[in-house]
Write a protein that holds these residues in place. Structure first.
Motif, PDB file in Angstrom:
ATOM      1  N   THR A   1      13.504 -32.588  49.353  1.00 24.82           N
ATOM      2  CA  THR A   1      14.427 -31.523  49.712  1.00 24.82           C
ATOM      3  C   THR A   1      15.774 -32.103  50.124  1.00 24.82           C
ATOM      4  O   THR A   1      15.852 -32.956  51.002  1.00 24.82           O
ATOM      5  CB  THR A   1      13.877 -30.701  50.892  1.00 24.82           C
ATOM      6  OG1 THR A   1      12.624 -30.146  50.518  1.00 24.82           O
ATOM      7  CG2 THR A   1      14.817 -29.578  51.271  1.00 24.82           C
TER       8      THR A   1
ATOM      9  N   TYR B   1      20.006 -30.372  50.180  1.00 23.11           N
ATOM     10  CA  TYR B   1      20.861 -29.251  49.792  1.00 23.11           C
ATOM     11  C   TYR B   1      21.855 -29.694  48.731  1.00 23.11           C
ATOM     12  O   TYR B   1      22.618 -30.635  48.918  1.00 23.11           O
ATOM     13  CB  TYR B   1      21.592 -28.717  51.018  1.00 23.11           C
ATOM     14  CG  TYR B   1      22.357 -27.436  50.767  1.00 23.11           C
ATOM     15  CD1 TYR B   1      21.683 -26.224  50.625  1.00 23.11           C
ATOM     16  CD2 TYR B   1      23.747 -27.436  50.669  1.00 23.11           C
ATOM     17  CE1 TYR B   1      22.373 -25.040  50.404  1.00 23.11           C
ATOM     18  CE2 TYR B   1      24.441 -26.258  50.443  1.00 23.11           C
ATOM     19  CZ  TYR B   1      23.751 -25.063  50.311  1.00 23.11           C
ATOM     20  OH  TYR B   1      24.447 -23.901  50.079  1.00 23.11           O
TER      21      TYR B   1
ATOM     22  N   ILE C   1      18.032 -26.550  45.715  1.00 24.05           N
ATOM     23  CA  ILE C   1      17.430 -27.667  46.432  1.00 24.05           C
ATOM     24  C   ILE C   1      17.295 -28.830  45.457  1.00 24.05           C
ATOM     25  O   ILE C   1      16.553 -28.762  44.493  1.00 24.05           O
ATOM     26  CB  ILE C   1      16.061 -27.283  47.010  1.00 24.05           C
ATOM     27  CG1 ILE C   1      16.212 -26.127  47.999  1.00 24.05           C
ATOM     28  CG2 ILE C   1      15.413 -28.493  47.690  1.00 24.05           C
ATOM     29  CD1 ILE C   1      17.117 -26.426  49.176  1.00 24.05           C
ATOM     30  N   TRP C   2      18.075 -29.881  45.714  1.00 24.45           N
ATOM     31  CA  TRP C   2      18.038 -31.062  44.861  1.00 24.45           C
ATOM     32  C   TRP C   2      16.958 -32.026  45.336  1.00 24.45           C
ATOM     33  O   TRP C   2      16.422 -31.900  46.425  1.00 24.45           O
ATOM     34  CB  TRP C   2      19.392 -31.768  44.868  1.00 24.45           C
ATOM     35  CG  TRP C   2      20.510 -31.021  44.194  1.00 24.45           C
ATOM     36  CD1 TRP C   2      20.469 -29.752  43.680  1.00 24.45           C
ATOM     37  CD2 TRP C   2      21.844 -31.498  43.982  1.00 24.45           C
ATOM     38  NE1 TRP C   2      21.692 -29.416  43.155  1.00 24.45           N
ATOM     39  CE2 TRP C   2      22.558 -30.466  43.319  1.00 24.45           C
ATOM     40  CE3 TRP C   2      22.506 -32.680  44.275  1.00 24.45           C
ATOM     41  CZ2 TRP C   2      23.897 -30.588  42.958  1.00 24.45           C
ATOM     42  CZ3 TRP C   2      23.840 -32.827  43.925  1.00 24.45           C
ATOM     43  CH2 TRP C   2      24.528 -31.792  43.264  1.00 24.45           C
TER      44      TRP C   2
ATOM     45  N   TYR D   1      15.400 -27.526  36.868  1.00 25.61           N
ATOM     46  CA  TYR D   1      15.085 -26.650  38.000  1.00 25.61           C
ATOM     47  C   TYR D   1      13.776 -25.889  37.771  1.00 25.61           C
ATOM     48  O   TYR D   1      13.481 -25.433  36.660  1.00 25.61           O
ATOM     49  CB  TYR D   1      16.210 -25.635  38.227  1.00 25.61           C
ATOM     50  CG  TYR D   1      17.445 -26.202  38.869  1.00 25.61           C
ATOM     51  CD1 TYR D   1      17.355 -27.043  39.969  1.00 25.61           C
ATOM     52  CD2 TYR D   1      18.711 -25.882  38.385  1.00 25.61           C
ATOM     53  CE1 TYR D   1      18.488 -27.552  40.574  1.00 25.61           C
ATOM     54  CE2 TYR D   1      19.856 -26.381  38.970  1.00 25.61           C
ATOM     55  CZ  TYR D   1      19.743 -27.219  40.074  1.00 25.61           C
ATOM     56  OH  TYR D   1      20.870 -27.728  40.658  1.00 25.61           O
TER      57      TYR D   1
ATOM     58  N   THR E   1      14.541 -25.629  42.559  1.00 26.94           N
ATOM     59  CA  THR E   1      14.505 -27.003  43.063  1.00 26.94           C
ATOM     60  C   THR E   1      14.404 -27.996  41.917  1.00 26.94           C
ATOM     61  O   THR E   1      13.750 -27.725  40.904  1.00 26.94           O
ATOM     62  CB  THR E   1      13.321 -27.224  44.021  1.00 26.94           C
ATOM     63  OG1 THR E   1      13.305 -28.590  44.456  1.00 26.94           O
ATOM     64  CG2 THR E   1      11.999 -26.910  43.361  1.00 26.94           C
TER      65      THR E   1
ATOM     66  N   GLY F   1      13.473 -31.121  42.910  1.00 30.23           N
ATOM     67  CA  GLY F   1      12.902 -32.175  43.749  1.00 30.23           C
ATOM     68  C   GLY F   1      11.795 -32.970  43.063  1.00 30.23           C
ATOM     69  O   GLY F   1      10.804 -32.400  42.608  1.00 30.23           O
TER      70      GLY F   1
ATOM     71  N   ARG G   1       8.582 -32.563  45.004  1.00 29.15           N
ATOM     72  CA  ARG G   1       7.811 -31.364  44.681  1.00 29.15           C
ATOM     73  C   ARG G   1       7.005 -31.554  43.397  1.00 29.15           C
ATOM     74  O   ARG G   1       5.916 -31.004  43.255  1.00 29.15           O
ATOM     75  CB  ARG G   1       8.742 -30.159  44.550  1.00 29.15           C
ATOM     76  CG  ARG G   1       9.547 -29.824  45.785  1.00 29.15           C
ATOM     77  CD  ARG G   1       8.688 -29.234  46.905  1.00 29.15           C
ATOM     78  NE  ARG G   1       7.896 -30.236  47.623  1.00 29.15           N
ATOM     79  CZ  ARG G   1       8.370 -30.989  48.609  1.00 29.15           C
ATOM     80  NH1 ARG G   1       9.636 -30.860  48.999  1.00 29.15           N
ATOM     81  NH2 ARG G   1       7.596 -31.861  49.219  1.00 29.15           N
TER      82      ARG G   1
END
Length: 770
Positions: free
Chosen positions: A519, A521, A527-528, A548, A607, A609, A612
């Protein structure tokens, strides 16, 4: 020519020594050196370091100025030696003068240091007057940072001020030939701190009785609160599965691994293989927790369930050595005394109140802890140490900066918070503060800023924060700015800048920064976390990122990786097959609601991420569906992969855009589903996934080099705490001819964020208002 006999070549000089020169036996060393060279004069502590006025022959003075740095005590670090001429006075003798508390305060305070071999020998010697003294220390070891209340570093400015020295200790303290000459924590049984064991419903015990009963309680399965030098620990017998499970329940620890403290190195080597670098870390003066790769099951699974590593440390205080001595357990769980995410408990009254539901007794003492300080955590990757938590043993040593900065406070992030104060060419990073999600942590943050400001002398003119508008650290900085400018730095830019800074890069040429975390911003509001940046200190270009994927429910998805897995499958156009582990982890009603949520985009944050994606694959492989602590799914996925080595077979899609590249995890997810459906072991899936991520990094870096010519790659972000991935990426990039920069001094996770924030926003060339 000897001191006191003026001659033609007699001179007098003022010698200013700066660096880590207080609390490390530097004045006794200077006293001895001056006597050896036949010099007269004085030595004193000041707020800026050590000041020597010395008189004698020119040759002797020249030798003194050379040797004062070259022959310094082992714990000292001399940054500079400046000498200026003075008028000869014909002085005789050499003495240690009272400290000078006036003037600027810019000297360095040493970190706490593990008890030395000389003190351990005395601790074990029945003929020594400090035999079994739980607070034995000398010039070369013991608490420093955690007992300092002010500068200069003298006993009156430490928590030992309340323990007047007995005649024997005072005699040693004043004897230049003694190892305890001007050792501020010096004490003995007669005049030092006292142990006490408190068990509800029983009389309080002291001294040897307290130790004996504490060992018996631990052997019988009890959980004890043990007061250390930087806070309380919770301890139990690590070989007793029932005791470990009891501690885990009481602390509400979930499955987060515990660290253990072993009696000695032989005990550790009886559990796990230890390489030379790990052995040096375990036995050195810092004594951090070292993550050792697990082979088999050396301790009950409840100690570190699902983890590829076991965190191990050796005793670093005399009390630890006494507590772990036979008879009694030779291996203790030793974990911070707090509820997860809260600051470590340091006060005695606080310990009795807050820890009462967690423990069966308290082994404590009456020396106050002025500065909270958690245990440091490191691992060894490719023969080099990688810090995961930089705290006891390292703090408050500053990190030299490649370019000067204005006086500033960088507040770091919200998880694993560590802040930094900086001025000119140094940054002082705090110890581990914790997660900034409650009032207690914010108060601990403010106290730590005040204390570190006292020892560093930094008075911030500028505050630096993350760009995330919801971070509590950001809002706290804005509330306390008091008219000072507040600058914001993008999360992943700060990660890359931190690597650059610790490797001494001045920012003259950009690096290719691979910033992988869960995570951060992004500048577009998303969420990058799967980012490749072309970056220097002045700015960055986002060249590549993961495609994304909607994150349904934000933190709810982070805590339930199966939801993240289902969102990734849907984004890749892959069906939720009934037999997939991630589908089986949810009931039919949750699946229906989740499908509607994703279809309508309700409370779904996009995101990129990488963290993730690790969560998603961990759940798809059947490894972890619910995360009780940060990065649990990724940690357990790494553990699963360890038994399979490097494995090929998966590959990301990579499409070029005008401004860079987008990495598509869809082909990887499709291959994962195919393997899982075919009955492939979770470890093989995990190994193939790690190989695919490492291959993606190589492919992107090669494409960037072809377009931009960049040959230096910096790896940062919490995902690179993964030893398997870090090693694979560095190895592959090295084979491709890249120079690879990895963290060696600050953590790759958000514990190193503040250093990068400083370098982006506080440099002299970066003075600008937002």
């Amino acid at each position: 020519m000897t001191a006191g006999h003026p001659g033609l070549d007699r001179e007098r000089r003022r010698v200013a020594v700066r660096g880590l020169v207080q609390g490390v036996g530097f004045r006794p060393f200077v006293h001895t050196l001056a006597g050896e060279l036949g010099l007269a004069g004085t030595v004193t502590n000041t707020g800026e370091g050590v000041l020597v006025e010395v008189e004698g022959s020119r040759d002797a003075l020249d030798a003194f100025c050379r040797r004062v740095a070259g022959d310094a005590p082992p714990l000292a670090q001399v940054d500079s030696v400046e000498h200026t001429p003075l008028t000869v006075t014909g002085a005789t003798g050499f003495r240690i003068a009272p400290s000078r508390p006036d003037g600027p305060r810019t000297t360095l305070i040493p970190p706490d240091t593990a008890v030395c071999a000389d003190c351990l020998a005395e601790l074990a010697d029945p003929a020594d007057r400090r035999h079994r003294h739980p607070f034995i220390s000398c010039t070369n070891c013991g608490p420093r940072h955690t007992i300092v209340t002010g500068l200069p570093y003298d006993r009156a400015n430490t928590t030992m001020a309340g323990f007047p020295m007995c005649p024997d200790c005072a005699r040693e303290y004043a004897d230049p030939a003694d190892r305890r000459f001007h050792a501020q924590p010096v004490a003995c049984h007669a005049c030092g701190p006292r142990l006490a064991l408190t068990v509800p419903g029983r009389p309080e015990l002291g001294g040897e009785q307290a130790l004996t009963e504490a060992r018996r309680l631990l052997a019988d399965g009890a959980v004890l609160a043990v007061k250390g030098i930087g806070g309380y620990h919770l301890a139990c017998d690590a070989r007793d599965a029932s005791a470990v499970a009891l501690l885990r329940r009481r602390k509400r620890r979930g499955d987060k691994p515990f660290a253990v403290m072993a009696r000695d190195l032989a005990t550790v080597e009886g559990l796990l293989p230890v390489d030379p670098v790990e052995r040096e870390l375990l036995t050195g003066p810092v004594r951090p927790i070292v993550l050792l790769r697990r082979t088999g099951l050396p301790v009950p699974e409840a100690v570190a369930p699902g983890s590829p590593d076991l965190g191990v440390m050796l005793p670093y205080t005399p009390l630890h050595h006494l507590l772990l001595a036979a008879p009694g357990p030779d291996l203790l769980v030793m974990t911070s005394a707090n509820l997860s995410g809260e600051p470590i408990v340091t006060g005695d009254r606080e310990a009795l109140d807050r820890l009462a539901p967690l423990v069966d007794g308290w082994l404590t003492h009456d020396r106050p802890i002025h500065v909270p300080c958690e245990d440091s955590v490191v691992r060894v990757v490719d023969g080099e140490q990688l810090p995961l938590r930089r705290s006891r043993g390292y703090v408050p040593l500053p990190i030299p900066l490649p370019v000067p900065v204005r006086p500033a406070l960088a507040v770091g992030g919200d998880l694993k918070n560590t802040f930094a104060l900086a001025r000119d060419g140094y940054a002082w990073l705090s110890g581990h503060i914790g997660d900034m999600d409650d009032l207690a942590t914010l108060r601990a943050f403010d106290r730590a800023v005040e204390q570190l400001g006292t020892v560093s002398g930094v008075r911030p003119e500028l505050l630096v924060t993350d760009r995330h508008p919801g971070y509590r650290s950001v809002r706290h900085a804005e509330r306390t700015a008091a008219g000072r400018p507040v600058r914001r730095v993008q999360h992943h830019h700060a990660h890359i800048a931190a690597v650059m800074a610790e490797h001494g890069l001045d920012g003259g040429r950009p690096v290719l920064g691979v910033a992988f975390d869960g995570t951060g911003y992004g500048e577009d509001g998303a969420i990058w976390g799967g980012e490749v940046l072309l970056a220097d200190y002045d700015g960055f270009r986002r060249l590549a990122h993961l495609r994304y994927v909607p994150l349904p429910g934000g933190d709810a998805a982070v805590e339930r990786p199966y939801r993240t897995a289902l969102a990734h499958l849907r984004a890749a156009g892959l069906a939720w097959l009934p037999g997939l582990p991630s589908v089986l982890a949810a009931d039919s009603e949750e699946l229906r609601l989740l499908e509607q949520q994703l279809e309508r985009g309700l409370n779904c944050v996009p995101t990129s991420g990488m963290g993730r994606l690790f969560d998603a694959v961990s759940s798809l492989a059947g490894v972890c569906h619910r995360a009780g602590y940060e990065a649990q799914a990724a940690i357990e996925l790494e553990a699963a992969a360890c038994g399979f080595g490097r494995a090929d077979g998966y590959g990301f899609g990579l499409s070029a855009r005008a401004d860079g590249w987008t990495a598509d995890p869809g082909p990887v997810l499709a291959a994962v589903v195919a393997d899982v459906t075919a009955g492939a072991p979770a470890g093989l899936v995990a190994a193939r996934f790690h190989g695919a991520v490492a291959d993606l990094v190589r492919r992107i870096c090669a494409a960037v080099r072809e377009r931009y010519g960049t040959t230096t790659v910096a790896l940062s972000g919490g995902v690179f705490a993964n030893a398997l991935l870090s090693s694979a990426c560095a190895s592959g990039l090295g084979e491709d001819g890249f120079t690879v920069l990895r963290h060696r001094r600050v953590p790759p996770n958000d514990g190193g964020l503040a250093l990068g924030q400083l370098m982006v926003a506080a440099r002299s060339s970066a003075i600008r208002e937002e």
